[in-house]
Design a protein around this motif. Structure first.
Motif, PDB file in Angstrom:
ATOM      1  N   GLY A  82      35.886  34.342  73.139  1.00 61.38           N
ATOM      2  CA  GLY A  82      35.560  33.864  71.451  1.00 61.38           C
ATOM      3  C   GLY A  82      35.744  35.034  70.481  1.00 61.38           C
ATOM      4  N   GLN A  83      35.416  35.015  69.391  1.00 58.11           N
ATOM      5  CA  GLN A  83      35.637  35.733  68.182  1.00 58.11           C
ATOM      6  C   GLN A  83      34.286  36.446  67.887  1.00 58.11           C
ATOM      7  OE1 GLN A  83      38.862  36.733  67.127  1.00 58.11           O
ATOM      8  NE2 GLN A  83      37.824  38.031  65.555  1.00 58.11           N
ATOM      9  N   VAL A  84      33.949  37.811  67.687  1.00 54.07           N
ATOM     10  CA  VAL A  84      32.782  38.254  67.465  1.00 54.07           C
ATOM     11  C   VAL A  84      32.667  38.503  65.959  1.00 54.07           C
ATOM     12  CG1 VAL A  84      30.874  39.695  67.919  1.00 54.07           C
ATOM     13  CG2 VAL A  84      32.366  38.844  69.784  1.00 54.07           C
ATOM     14  N   TYR A  85      31.649  38.174  65.198  1.00 53.42           N
ATOM     15  CA  TYR A  85      31.559  38.512  63.865  1.00 53.42           C
ATOM     16  C   TYR A  85      30.411  39.159  63.334  1.00 53.42           C
ATOM     17  CZ  TYR A  85      35.238  34.586  63.137  1.00 53.42           C
ATOM     18  OH  TYR A  85      36.303  34.062  63.138  1.00 53.42           O
ATOM     19  N   LEU A  86      30.584  39.924  62.440  1.00 48.91           N
ATOM     20  CA  LEU A  86      29.389  40.768  61.924  1.00 48.91           C
ATOM     21  C   LEU A  86      28.870  39.438  60.908  1.00 48.91           C
ATOM     22  CD1 LEU A  86      27.511  42.763  60.994  1.00 48.91           C
ATOM     23  CD2 LEU A  86      29.036  43.487  59.294  1.00 48.91           C
ATOM     24  N   ALA A  87      27.458  39.124  60.953  1.00 46.29           N
ATOM     25  CA  ALA A  87      26.964  38.122  60.301  1.00 46.29           C
ATOM     26  C   ALA A  87      25.519  38.548  59.796  1.00 46.29           C
ATOM     27  CB  ALA A  87      26.689  36.860  60.840  1.00 46.29           C
ATOM     28  N   MET A  88      25.035  37.801  58.715  1.00 43.00           N
ATOM     29  CA  MET A  88      23.875  38.112  58.035  1.00 43.00           C
ATOM     30  C   MET A  88      22.965  36.741  58.000  1.00 43.00           C
ATOM     31  SD  MET A  88      22.989  39.583  54.407  1.00 43.00           S
ATOM     32  CE  MET A  88      23.752  38.378  53.560  1.00 43.00           C
ATOM     33  N   ARG A  89      21.870  36.751  58.291  1.00 47.65           N
ATOM     34  CA  ARG A  89      20.848  35.659  58.361  1.00 47.65           C
ATOM     35  C   ARG A  89      20.801  35.534  56.715  1.00 47.65           C
ATOM     36  NH1 ARG A  89      16.616  32.945  62.006  1.00 47.65           N
ATOM     37  NH2 ARG A  89      15.867  31.500  60.752  1.00 47.65           N
ATOM     38  N   ASP A  90      20.979  34.331  56.355  1.00 45.44           N
ATOM     39  CA  ASP A  90      21.000  33.975  54.849  1.00 45.44           C
ATOM     40  C   ASP A  90      20.112  32.763  54.485  1.00 45.44           C
ATOM     41  OD1 ASP A  90      21.591  34.207  52.241  1.00 45.44           O
ATOM     42  OD2 ASP A  90      23.602  33.129  52.671  1.00 45.44           O
ATOM     43  N   ASP A  91      18.632  33.061  54.820  1.00 42.53           N
ATOM     44  CA  ASP A  91      17.944  32.000  54.383  1.00 42.53           C
ATOM     45  C   ASP A  91      16.641  32.558  53.917  1.00 42.53           C
ATOM     46  OD1 ASP A  91      16.470  32.767  56.515  1.00 42.53           O
ATOM     47  OD2 ASP A  91      16.884  31.106  57.813  1.00 42.53           O
ATOM     48  N   ALA A  92      15.643  31.648  53.580  1.00 45.48           N
ATOM     49  CA  ALA A  92      14.535  31.973  52.938  1.00 45.48           C
ATOM     50  C   ALA A  92      13.558  32.945  53.839  1.00 45.48           C
ATOM     51  CB  ALA A  92      13.646  31.234  52.465  1.00 45.48           C
ATOM     52  N   SER A  93      14.014  32.984  55.159  1.00 44.05           N
ATOM     53  CA  SER A  93      12.963  33.421  56.028  1.00 44.05           C
ATOM     54  C   SER A  93      13.011  35.080  55.841  1.00 44.05           C
ATOM     55  CB  SER A  93      13.330  32.984  57.615  1.00 44.05           C
ATOM     56  OG  SER A  93      13.219  31.867  57.961  1.00 44.05           O
ATOM     57  N   TYR A  94      14.147  35.625  56.133  1.00 50.21           N
ATOM     58  CA  TYR A  94      14.605  37.149  56.118  1.00 50.21           C
ATOM     59  C   TYR A  94      16.019  37.409  55.892  1.00 50.21           C
ATOM     60  CZ  TYR A  94      14.691  36.804  61.127  1.00 50.21           C
ATOM     61  OH  TYR A  94      15.092  36.607  62.243  1.00 50.21           O
ATOM     62  N   THR A  95      16.241  38.488  55.750  1.00 57.02           N
ATOM     63  CA  THR A  95      17.733  39.040  55.815  1.00 57.02           C
ATOM     64  C   THR A  95      17.774  40.011  56.767  1.00 57.02           C
ATOM     65  OG1 THR A  95      17.918  38.499  53.202  1.00 57.02           O
ATOM     66  CG2 THR A  95      19.610  40.019  54.428  1.00 57.02           C
ATOM     67  N   ARG A  96      18.993  39.925  57.559  1.00 54.06           N
ATOM     68  CA  ARG A  96      19.165  40.618  58.850  1.00 54.06           C
ATOM     69  C   ARG A  96      20.598  40.386  59.103  1.00 54.06           C
ATOM     70  NH1 ARG A  96      16.226  39.669  64.737  1.00 54.06           N
ATOM     71  NH2 ARG A  96      16.852  41.730  65.772  1.00 54.06           N
ATOM     72  N   TYR A  97      21.216  41.810  59.582  1.00 58.87           N
ATOM     73  CA  TYR A  97      22.674  41.665  60.199  1.00 58.87           C
ATOM     74  C   TYR A  97      22.529  41.330  61.615  1.00 58.87           C
ATOM     75  CZ  TYR A  97      24.437  43.448  55.742  1.00 58.87           C
ATOM     76  OH  TYR A  97      24.702  43.632  54.611  1.00 58.87           O
ATOM     77  N   VAL A  98      23.364  40.489  62.039  1.00 55.83           N
ATOM     78  CA  VAL A  98      23.562  40.189  63.569  1.00 55.83           C
ATOM     79  C   VAL A  98      24.920  40.192  63.882  1.00 55.83           C
ATOM     80  CG1 VAL A  98      21.333  38.915  63.479  1.00 55.83           C
ATOM     81  CG2 VAL A  98      23.548  37.735  62.869  1.00 55.83           C
ATOM     82  N   ALA A  99      25.203  39.871  65.441  1.00 57.52           N
ATOM     83  CA  ALA A  99      26.507  39.734  65.547  1.00 57.52           C
ATOM     84  C   ALA A  99      26.735  38.088  66.276  1.00 57.52           C
ATOM     85  CB  ALA A  99      26.954  40.777  66.647  1.00 57.52           C
ATOM     86  N   VAL A 100      27.606  37.484  65.829  1.00 64.96           N
ATOM     87  CA  VAL A 100      27.819  35.842  66.143  1.00 64.96           C
ATOM     88  C   VAL A 100      29.107  35.865  67.005  1.00 64.96           C
ATOM     89  CG1 VAL A 100      27.850  33.841  65.109  1.00 64.96           C
ATOM     90  CG2 VAL A 100      26.347  35.313  64.227  1.00 64.96           C
ATOM     91  N   LYS A 101      29.094  35.476  68.223  1.00 64.05           N
ATOM     92  CA  LYS A 101      30.105  35.095  68.975  1.00 64.05           C
ATOM     93  C   LYS A 101      30.441  33.426  69.007  1.00 64.05           C
ATOM     94  CE  LYS A 101      32.356  36.307  73.274  1.00 64.05           C
ATOM     95  NZ  LYS A 101      32.025  36.747  74.782  1.00 64.05           N
ATOM     96  N   VAL A 102      31.751  33.167  68.448  1.00 71.38           N
ATOM     97  CA  VAL A 102      32.050  31.797  68.241  1.00 71.38           C
ATOM     98  C   VAL A 102      33.142  31.717  69.349  1.00 71.38           C
ATOM     99  CG1 VAL A 102      32.587  29.999  66.462  1.00 71.38           C
ATOM    100  CG2 VAL A 102      31.238  31.992  65.890  1.00 71.38           C
ATOM    101  N   ILE A 103      32.971  30.421  69.675  1.00 69.34           N
ATOM    102  CA  ILE A 103      34.286  30.153  70.970  1.00 69.34           C
ATOM    103  C   ILE A 103      35.275  29.886  69.983  1.00 69.34           C
ATOM    104  CG2 ILE A 103      33.978  27.649  70.883  1.00 69.34           C
ATOM    105  CD1 ILE A 103      34.102  28.170  74.104  1.00 69.34           C
ATOM    106  N   ARG A 104      36.540  30.257  70.517  1.00 62.27           N
ATOM    107  CA  ARG A 104      37.853  30.161  69.802  1.00 62.27           C
ATOM    108  C   ARG A 104      38.567  28.480  69.872  1.00 62.27           C
ATOM    109  NH1 ARG A 104      41.308  35.021  72.003  1.00 62.27           N
ATOM    110  NH2 ARG A 104      40.279  36.651  70.692  1.00 62.27           N
ATOM    111  N   ARG A 105      39.015  28.198  68.824  1.00 59.47           N
ATOM    112  CA  ARG A 105      39.709  26.929  68.829  1.00 59.47           C
ATOM    113  C   ARG A 105      40.699  26.822  69.877  1.00 59.47           C
ATOM    114  NH1 ARG A 105      37.670  24.237  64.361  1.00 59.47           N
ATOM    115  NH2 ARG A 105      37.094  25.690  62.628  1.00 59.47           N
ATOM    116  N   GLY A 106      40.922  25.648  70.501  1.00 63.17           N
ATOM    117  CA  GLY A 106      41.824  25.915  71.455  1.00 63.17           C
ATOM    118  C   GLY A 106      41.417  26.387  72.927  1.00 63.17           C
TER     119      GLY A 106
END
Length: 817
Positions: A105-129
């Protein structure tokens, strides 16, 4: 699939897990039934399964050509899609930029982006293929592992799910930090500070091990240190789960699986494709500490091929850290000394700091044989603590006996001879350690001890040289031939030295016993004991050891009354020498308690096991082989009492004890060990007695396969497992299959055990009981009569085996209506 509630994700996870364990053609119907008319749920599940169906056959062939195709696919995916998701959303998280990449997988810096709160997180997404069934299972396993590990030094799992087009992902806390080596250098940590930081990493690894998880990829880039100095362990992508309850799905050990590693940080057993246990993580921790202390890895792998690295790891011993710091260029060495905070930045000062205890600690973790490393990450960090506090450490340099063994291995001893060698060289190790302890008080006796140990080493070298083709003239040398020759050499070369001679005879007797050669074992153990009884200079603990080992043989041959007498004697000898609170006592109480359990005295057995467990925990800890054995025996007593009393609570307690014992053994001994097979057998017996016949059969077949791989087909323990499989089949009503296995087990027992052994009688009773059900009364009565004759002469009145056989005999004697 945005903003899916947490409860819904759990349902999706459970259904997808179940579907992935089925053949592709069965999945649609399974999903339809599990979703029970919930169309939205069914759509979400199918989205997560869909990508795997597209590439479903990708890993069916795992040969080298398919691995090449896999690498090409990964490379292409990286080149084309590395940044394709930046700016997009997965659930409530906006992906900002890639910050890491792994095999799956690929790991991304991400930000929670909704009405609840803002927070930086790491998101691991499985690769295509890469979203095939096997990779999806591994990816989801990593997510499940992280969910089970709540520890301040392990990155936390926060969330998980799938993108709108079905790519699985999970969300972790974002660790803003540096790889541990870079952190130590940037902050100019001295040796003490590096060791303290490393101890925290060991604590995180030990926590994973207690949860039956082996990381398998410990390296600086997977350990980030935050600005406040907190290390965080990351990336469980290739972790191995030893706990089947956590796994849910058992990842097959394929050629691909063996290749999923970082070669520069791989243990010898990973390189060989052998069993990977917690000892593999200890080895990788050793590489990490070596690098933190010296700035280089123990093997110079830069620019080398995978094959060259493998050969180096398997055959080359690393230099001591204190030597490694002296072998690099003066400029580099001075830089490392300065960045390590050594006073004055002097290389010589750093070399002196590393030499001695730190050299020994690091090299013990890096031993090529897993069982010679620290038994746990906790013991590793404990030795570092002792070093930091100025206390003696447990790590020691290799013994003369070990060096003798390596000499023999270099002379190409055959496979069979190597097996015997592994058994016999215990003698050298024991002698070397004991002589060192006994003679440490007087310098003149130290020289004598060294001479004696060296003599034993030479004796073993000369014995095993006979297996060298130069001496055997090309003939195959069997284990029995080699051991018989050893007995002759003991008489010839150690005559007049009763202490050495009796010790070697005892060790050979133990080796014969383990092989199931009870007559040969009897001769040697009896002779060794007689020699020690006749010699007034025999140390009391040596005499106790001989008495105890003969008792173990009597236990195995079913002579339980004599075994009890010998165990009682050895206990008294040990207690007179070391007192009651000693690990020697806990092992002896465990064996004595086993005799009480065999003979139906469960109350006395339970008291002995309870005391043994308390002593072992207080003197040696709870992560020892003996502790696990005692715990298993506690389960045995609870099992018997639960059956006798009809008490489900006791049976549940028995299962917990069995499982805890198995967990410890898997951590310490690995999956391919006789004790693990015994615990599978115990768990299967409990399931059998609870009417869980299908589970019991699976567990007993696991034990049988393991025992056959260890002992071959003719060993009595293999026959015991065949009987247990037959019992499970009998419980399922598969009478003909059960009868065939009962007969096979009885045939094996008649060959491998004495004729009057209770286990042989038990086999007759089980077969006789089945024949009663079949109406074959003549043979049934004969078998039951023979069984009862043995039971009544060797077991106390009221023993359940007697009661069961008498009940079957009564049925056999009842006229048909």
């Amino acid at each position: 699939m945005k903003n899916v509630p947490t409860g819904q994700w759990k349902r999706i996870d459970a259904i997808v897990d179940g579907a992935l364990d089925l053949e592709p053609e069965l999945r649609a119907e399974y999903v339809r039934k599990e979703c029970a008319g919930d169309r939205e749920l069914q759509k979400q599940v199918n989205a997560m399964l869909g990508a795997g169906d597209v590439a479903g056959a990708f890993l069916e062939n795992e040969g080298p050509e398919m691995l090449g195709e896999m690498r090409d696919a990964v490379r292409k995916a990286v080149e084309e899609d590395e940044d394709s998701l930046s700016g997009s959303h997965v659930g409530p998280y906006k992906l900002i930029r890639p910050i890491g990449r792994g095999g799956m997988g690929q790991v991304y810096l991400a930000m929670r982006d909704d009405a609840s709160y803002t927070r930086y997180v790491a998101v691991k997404v499985i690769r295509r293929g890469m979203d095939t069934d096997e990779i999806l299972k591994r990816f989801r396993m990593e997510r499940r592992i992280l969910a089970s590990l709540a520890h301040p030094n392990i990155a936390r799992l926060l969330d998980g799910g799938a993108t709108e087009d079905g790519l699985s992902y999970f969300v972790m806390e974002y660790i803003e930090g540096q790889p541990i080596g870079e952190y130590c250098d940037a902050n100019k940590l001295d040796v003490r500070q590096r060791l303290e930081l490393f101890r925290k990493v060991c604590g995180a690894v030990q926590f994973a091990h207690r949860n039956l998880i082996v990381h398998r990829d410990l390296k600086p880039s997977n350990i980030l240190v935050t600005q406040d100095g907190t290390p965080k362990l990351l990336d469980f992508g290739i972790a191995k789960v030893l706990n089947p309850n956590l796994a849910g799905y058992t990842m097959p050990m394929t050629s691909l699986d063996m290749r999923v590693m970082t070669p520069e940080y791989a243990s010898p057993e990973q390189m060989r494709g052998g069993a990977v246990t917690t000892a593999s993580d200890v080895y990788q921790l050793g590489i990490l500490l070596y690098e933190l202390l010296t700035g280089s890895r123990p093997h110079k792998t830069e620019g080398r091929s995978r094959k060259e690295i493998e050969e180096m790891v398997l055959s080359t011993e690393p230099a001591r850290p204190s030597t490694a710091i002296s072998q690099i260029s003066p400029e580099t060495a001075n830089t490392r000394a300065k960045r390590g905070g050594t006073p004055g930045g002097a290389v010589e000062s750093l070399r002196k700091t590393l030499s001695g205890d730190l050299d020994r600690i690091v090299l013990m973790a890096l031993r090529k044989e897993p069982d010679r490393r620290y038994a746990s990450a906790d013991l590793f960090q404990e030795d570092i603590r002792r070093y930091l506090e100025g206390m003696p450490v447990s790590a020691q340099t290799d013994s003369v006996g070990y060096r003798a063994r390596k000499f023999i291995e270099r002379h190409k001893v055959g496979v069979a001879a190597s097996t015997a060698l592994a058994i016999l060289l215990i003698a050298v190790t024991v002698l070397a350690v004991r002589f060192a302890l006994v003679t440490s008080e007087q310098s003149q006796r130290i020289a004598l001890a060294a001479a004696k140990t060296e003599q034993v080493s030479r004796f073993l070298v000369s014995t095993f040289q006979w297996a060298n083709p130069e001496f055997s003239l090309g003939e195959t040398v069997t284990v029995p031939q080699l051991m018989d020759r050893a007995v002759v050499q003991i008489d010839q070369e150690l005559a007049g030295q009763p202490e050495l001679q009796s010790h070697m005879l005892m060790e050979l007797g133990i080796a014969y016993r383990e092989m199931g050669e009870f007559d040969a074992s009897e001769r040697l153990l009896t002779r060794a004991l007689a020699m020690r009884r006749a010699d007034p200079e025999t140390p009391r603990l040596d005499l106790a050891a001989s008495v105890f080992q003969l008792g173990v043989l009597r236990e195995w041959t079913g002579e339980w009354e004599e075994a009890e007498e010998l165990f009682t004697e050895s206990l008294a000898l040990k207690e007179a020498e070391v007192g009651r609170q000693d690990a020697l006592i806990s092992a002896n109480l465990n064996s004595l308690g086993s005799i009480h359990a065999y003979t139906g005295r469960t109350e006395e057995a339970r008291a002995m096991f309870d005391e043994a467990l308390a002593i072992e925990a207080a003197t040696a800890g709870t992560e020892t082989r003996i502790y696990s054995e005692i715990l298993g025996n506690q389960g045995w007593v609870l099992h018997d009492e639960g059956l006798l009393n009809g008490d489900d609570a006791q049976l549940e307690a028995a299962e917990r004890a069995y499982q805890q014992s198995l967990d410890i053994q898997l951590r310490l001994l690995g999956e391919q060990h006789p004790n693990v097979a015994s615990m599978y057998n115990n768990l299967g017996s409990l399931m059998q007695d609870q009417g869980r016949y299908d589970e019991a059969e699976a567990m007993h077949r696991e034990a049988l396969a393991l025992r056959r791989s260890i002992f071959g087909d003719e060993h009595s323990r293999v026959a015991n497992s065949i009987n247990q499989v037959a019992r499970a089949l009998y419980g399922q009503g598969r009478i003909d299959e059960a009868e065939a296995l009962f007969r096979e087990a009885l045939d094996h027992h008649l060959v491998s055990l004495p004729p009057g052994h209770p286990f042989t009688a038990r086999g007759r009773a089980l077969l006789g009981t089945l024949l009663v059900d079949k109406g074959e009364m003549v043979e049934a009565r004969r078998l039951l009569r023979e069984a009862l004759a043995v039971f009544r002469s060797s077991l106390p009145d009221g023993h359940p085996w007697i009661a069961q056989a008498e009940e079957a005999m009564a049925a056999a004697n009842t006229p048909a209506e």
